[in-house]
Scaffold this motif. Structure first.
Motif, mmCIF file in Angstrom:
data_model
loop_
_atom_site.group_PDB
_atom_site.id
_atom_site.type_symbol
_atom_site.label_atom_id
_atom_site.label_comp_id
_atom_site.label_asym_id
_atom_site.label_seq_id
_atom_site.Cartn_x
_atom_site.Cartn_y
_atom_site.Cartn_z
ATOM 1 N N VAL A 25 0.743 4.195 -2.891
ATOM 2 C CA VAL A 25 0.413 5.584 -2.585
ATOM 3 C C VAL A 25 1.571 6.514 -2.939
ATOM 4 O O VAL A 25 1.365 7.635 -3.415
ATOM 5 C CB VAL A 25 0.015 5.730 -1.100
ATOM 6 C CG1 VAL A 25 -0.249 7.191 -0.760
ATOM 7 C CG2 VAL A 25 -1.224 4.900 -0.800
ATOM 8 N N LYS A 76 3.283 10.665 12.553
ATOM 9 C CA LYS A 76 3.157 11.619 11.440
ATOM 10 C C LYS A 76 3.457 13.048 11.900
ATOM 11 O O LYS A 76 4.248 13.770 11.275
ATOM 12 C CB LYS A 76 1.750 11.532 10.863
ATOM 13 C CG LYS A 76 1.411 12.618 9.843
ATOM 14 C CD LYS A 76 -0.028 12.505 9.419
ATOM 15 C CE LYS A 76 -0.443 13.718 8.601
ATOM 16 N NZ LYS A 76 -0.412 14.970 9.388
ATOM 17 N N SER A 108 0.827 -1.207 0.000
ATOM 18 C CA SER A 108 0.000 0.000 0.000
ATOM 19 C C SER A 108 0.858 1.252 0.000
ATOM 20 O O SER A 108 0.556 2.236 -0.689
ATOM 21 C CB SER A 108 -0.917 -0.008 1.232
ATOM 22 O OG SER A 108 -1.724 -1.163 1.256
ATOM 23 N N VAL A 109 1.936 1.225 0.775
ATOM 24 C CA VAL A 109 2.848 2.371 0.827
ATOM 25 C C VAL A 109 3.429 2.651 -0.554
ATOM 26 O O VAL A 109 3.472 3.801 -1.018
ATOM 27 C CB VAL A 109 3.965 2.115 1.857
ATOM 28 C CG1 VAL A 109 5.106 3.107 1.665
ATOM 29 C CG2 VAL A 109 3.413 2.217 3.267
ATOM 30 N N CYS A 146 -5.698 9.025 2.273
ATOM 31 C CA CYS A 146 -5.452 7.724 1.638
ATOM 32 C C CYS A 146 -4.780 6.765 2.616
ATOM 33 O O CYS A 146 -5.188 5.607 2.754
ATOM 34 C CB CYS A 146 -4.588 7.905 0.392
ATOM 35 S SG CYS A 146 -5.489 8.571 -1.022
ATOM 36 N N PHE A 147 -3.751 7.240 3.302
ATOM 37 C CA PHE A 147 -3.087 6.388 4.289
ATOM 38 C C PHE A 147 -4.018 6.094 5.470
ATOM 39 O O PHE A 147 -3.990 5.002 6.044
ATOM 40 C CB PHE A 147 -1.800 7.059 4.786
ATOM 41 C CG PHE A 147 -0.639 6.892 3.850
ATOM 42 C CD1 PHE A 147 0.018 5.680 3.753
ATOM 43 C CD2 PHE A 147 -0.205 7.947 3.058
ATOM 44 C CE1 PHE A 147 1.089 5.513 2.895
ATOM 45 C CE2 PHE A 147 0.867 7.793 2.191
ATOM 46 C CZ PHE A 147 1.516 6.577 2.105
ATOM 47 N N GLU A 192 -2.932 12.172 3.229
ATOM 48 C CA GLU A 192 -3.211 11.737 4.605
ATOM 49 C C GLU A 192 -4.463 10.873 4.663
ATOM 50 O O GLU A 192 -4.494 9.841 5.341
ATOM 51 C CB GLU A 192 -3.381 12.959 5.506
ATOM 52 C CG GLU A 192 -3.670 12.594 6.958
ATOM 53 C CD GLU A 192 -3.829 13.821 7.839
ATOM 54 O OE1 GLU A 192 -4.361 13.669 8.955
ATOM 55 O OE2 GLU A 192 -3.427 14.920 7.417
ATOM 56 N N THR A 221 3.433 8.680 5.564
ATOM 57 C CA THR A 221 2.520 9.804 5.323
ATOM 58 C C THR A 221 3.249 11.134 5.499
ATOM 59 O O THR A 221 3.100 12.059 4.685
ATOM 60 C CB THR A 221 1.323 9.739 6.286
ATOM 61 O OG1 THR A 221 0.655 8.494 6.133
ATOM 62 C CG2 THR A 221 0.343 10.870 6.010
ATOM 63 N N LEU A 265 2.892 3.523 8.614
ATOM 64 C CA LEU A 265 2.009 4.309 7.748
ATOM 65 C C LEU A 265 2.126 5.799 8.059
ATOM 66 O O LEU A 265 2.147 6.639 7.151
ATOM 67 C CB LEU A 265 0.556 3.851 7.928
ATOM 68 C CG LEU A 265 0.178 2.483 7.360
ATOM 69 C CD1 LEU A 265 -1.257 2.129 7.744
ATOM 70 C CD2 LEU A 265 0.330 2.458 5.850
#
Length: 471
Positions: free
Chosen positions: A132, A456, A128-129, A411-412, A409, A376, A372
């Protein structure tokens, strides 16, 4: 299946005619899912077929191997003239051995599936990372990327949770309250919590910045789940504590009733000299009802309902139905004590598997959430730098396009919500019950959200300071 044989065995000890032995089964809520074959047997007997012939005919059309085999063997025993109680006692011993073996194999499979689940979810985080980051760098359609991540991860992890649930088999510890008689209360709480936490995702599809930070939704969803989930967890613990004392209570009561000629009031008075832990209060209430002259069956039924325990309620029904029909109190009490002890032993084995999976997922979830959050922070910082450069540069980048940081942000955050829901479902699947689902959702939401947003925020501040306020 062992509970079915236990009920029939206890009921057969009353000396009831074998043609009447199967009649109570379709009326019991516990056997609702397997009641259809027994209804067919009764219907065939009503039109003139012998019991052995009816059992044989129904067994030929019954799909389940276990129930099919039981009906066939019962038909043979009746044809041979064997006493039903002797056949059922032998069948019960065999069923317990088979069930114990099946349960042990299931616990081993759960551990293996849990290992595979943690490996898959870890890999999905990094997949996923990467997706994105590609979206951020090349200005791809983030809605399409997000749909790919959510659908693929939900299908994969959801199917693994379903496999765990199917392997573990449902474990009904608490009598679950249903809203409107249909929706279990824990499931409704989990559904509301999911809707609250997933609300910010809507702004991705509208491509607008949310008016409230996703942190608010994390706190609201996690707090809501924990507020309603903790009472469920405490209730499960209280019920398990009562279950632990039930074998001692039923053995003492039935032994005393046998000695006193079956008099319930005197027997309850005598056994209350013993401490049954949290069960003592319910026994005192039942004695008070008996002294008021309330029907004994009603007293027992209320006792089972008040306990909130599926185990106590079912075995209390077995005791009442069989002894009311004339079964020996002492013999039935020994059968119930043995059955409850067997289920408590298997429950402890399941708790070991739950502790193993919990030891994997509890630290893994906030750790992956922190990853994540870290990515981000890097992605949003990179996007801001690109945006500022394109505004001031004479020759702006034509390949790299800046994606709005708020969308990055979200999306994550969406990935985090999906993993939170899947981990909660996985833990509930291992426990085999819906009751702890809100608690796990609250726990994973709060721990994952805290790790995500703290990482984050801290990294963004650190990068901004290092770049001298460029971002």
């Amino acid at each position: 299946y062992p509970l079915l044989i236990l009920y029939l065995l206890a009921y057969s000890l009353s000396g009831v005619p074998r043609t009447q032995l199967l009649k109570p089964i379709p009326k019991k809520e516990t056997f609702r899912e397997i009641s259809k074959p027994f209804k067919k047997v009764e219907a065939l007997m009503a039109v003139g077929f012998s019991q052995a012939k009816a059992l044989k005919m129904v067994s030929d059309t019954t799909p389940g191997k276990v129930l099919k085999g039981f009906l066939s063997r019962f038909a043979q025993a009746i044809s041979a003239g064997e006493d039903p109680s002797e056949f059922l006692e032998r069948e019960y011993d065999t069923a317990l051995i088979a069930y114990r073996s099946l349960h042990e194999r299931a616990m081993v499979k759960i551990r293996r599936l849990a290992d595979a689940y943690t490996a898959v979810i870890s890999s999905y985080v990094f997949v996923s990372v990467n997706l994105v980051i590609m979206m951020v760098m090349w200005g791809s359609n983030w809605v399409r990327v997000l749909n790919l991540i959510i659908v693929s991860s939900a299908l994969t992890l959801g199917s693994m949770s379903l496999a765990i649930y199917a392997t573990a088999h449902p474990s009904k510890v608490v009598i679950v309250e249903k809203i409107g008689g249909r929706i279990p209360r824990p499931l409704l709480v989990a559904l509301v919590s999911t809707v609250v936490s997933a609300t910010p995702i809507v702004f991705i599809y509208t491509k607008t910045k949310p008016p409230i930070s996703p942190v608010f939704f994390v706190v609201a969803s996690g707090g809501f789940s924990l507020f309603f989930g903790m009472p469920f967890v405490r209730k499960v613990r209280a019920v398990k504590a009562m279950d632990e004392h039930y074998p001692t209570f039923i053995a003492a009561l039935t032994g005393t009733m046998s000695a006193l000629g079956g008099r319930l009031r005197e027997a309850l008075t005598e056994v209350l000299r013993i401490d049954f832990g949290p069960l003592t209060k319910l026994v005192r209430r039942m004695l008070a009802r008996v002294k008021l002259g309330i029907d004994h069956k009603t007293c027992w039924r209320v006792f089972g309902e008040e306990s909130g325990s599926e185990l106590i309620r079912f075995h209390t029904d077995v005791f009442v139905d069989s002894t009311s029909a004339g079964a020996p109190v002492g013999r039935v009490g020994e059968l119930i004590r043995r059955s409850v002890l067997e289920h408590l032993t298997l429950r402890k084995r399941r708790e070991e598997a739950v502790a193993y999976v919990k030891g994997l997922l509890m630290p893994l979830h906030p750790a992956l959430s922190a990853v994540l959050g870290l990515i981000t922070a890097i992605s949003t910082t990179f996007s801001r730098i690109i945006s500022q450069y394109q505004l001031t540069a004479e020759v702006p980048f034509s390949i790299i396009k800046a994606t709005p940081p708020a969308m990055i942000e979200l999306c994550f955050y969406s990935v985090l919500i999906v993993f939170t829901l899947m981990n909660s479902l996985a833990m509930s699947a291992v426990e085999g019950s819906q009751s702890p689902l809100p608690y796990y959702m609250g726990l994973f939401t709060m721990s994952g959200g805290a790790a995500f947003f703290l990482t984050k925020t801290a990294l963004e501040a650190l990068i901004s300071k290092a770049l001298g306020g460029l971002t």
